[in-house]
Scaffold this motif. Structure first.
Motif: not given
Length: 258
Positions: A174-177, A144-146, A134-140, A160-172
């Motif tokens: 923010a308020e839902v995530f 740490t999460l991955t 919430r403070e720094r932004g999900i992408g930042n 490639d799989v790590i980037e694919w999983r990150k993209r899923q998060v970023m495509d969700t």
């Protein structure tokens, strides 16, 4: 309580129904390898949680009970009387919560890589992750999460799989995530797990920091009918990194309880 949402789903296979529930910022496609391994004996139904993937956005904040309502709406829509239910991470909280409210609809429950019996320190750590996003932004905070989700060896071998999983998060959205992460962080199943009477499989990775074997042993002990499986050397993203190792114990459990 919000209005139930008609979640987009996929169905493969034949046999007893098996609902597959993904976790935070994931998609129903995360179950594809496991469904492939089970479809000869089970009708595998995976779905995108509200606000995820192809499912409709919710109109506002929602809680665990709302996610249970969504699963019940899907079950009723498909005309399924009873089913196995398996969930990963947050999905591993939705499944037993559903089984507690609708015991007559559930054959068995799979609790994969989920958490209960958190200590104050455990709770503080997971809530700190949400606060940081919430403070720094999900992408930042994603790296740490991955790092918590995947082993170092897998991350080095499959960027490639790590980037694919990150993209899923970023495509969700923010308020839902953040909403689903709040549910995951704030849900404590320990007061009511003993009310889940269906047979349960409790399964996690040896090195899953937030859903570790210590917590999963307590989960298994609290459930009236359970078995515990710890997968050596794995962290949180067991369905993506090692579906081939998850499938055998899940299949054995389901066949024994069908």
């Amino acid at each position: 309580m919000s209005k139930p949402i008609d979640c987009v789903h996929s169905i493969v296979g034949s046999g007893p129904a098996l609902f597959l529930i993904h976790g935070i910022g994931a998609r129903r496609t995360g179950w594809s390898k496991l469904a492939e391994a089970l479809k000869d004996r089970f009708t595998c139904i995976s779905y995108d949680l509200r606000g995820h993937g192809d499912s409709p956005l919710p109109s506002g904040r929602f809680g665990l009970d709302d996610l249970v309502d969504d699963l019940e709406l899907l079950r009723a829509k498909l005309g399924i009387e009873r089913a196995h239910v398996a969930g990963h991470s947050l999905g591993g909280m939705i499944g037993p919560a559903y089984a507690r409210r609708f015991p007559e609809r559930v054959i068995s429950v799979g609790l994969l890589s989920t958490a209960a019996f958190r200590t104050e320190d455990d709770s503080a750590k997971v809530k700190a992750v949400v606060a940081a996003m919430r403070e720094r932004g999900i992408g930042n905070v994603l790296d740490t999460l991955t790092a918590r989700w995947f082993t170092d060896e897998f991350a080095a071998r499959r960027p490639d799989v790590i980037e694919w999983r990150k993209r899923q998060v970023m495509d969700t959205p923010a308020e839902v995530f953040l909403n689903v992460f709040d549910i995951y962080a704030e849900t404590e199943m320990s007061p009511w797990l003993h009310q889940v009477v269906a047979p349960c499989l409790v399964l996690t990775g040896e090195f899953d920091g937030g859903c570790n074997p210590r917590l999963n042993r307590q989960i298994a002990e609290a459930l009236p009918h359970s078995e515990l499986v710890i997968l050596d050397g794995l962290k949180h993203a067991i369905l993506i990194e090692a579906s081939d190792r998850v499938a055998p114990p899940v299949r054995q459990f389901l066949l024994a309880n069908s």
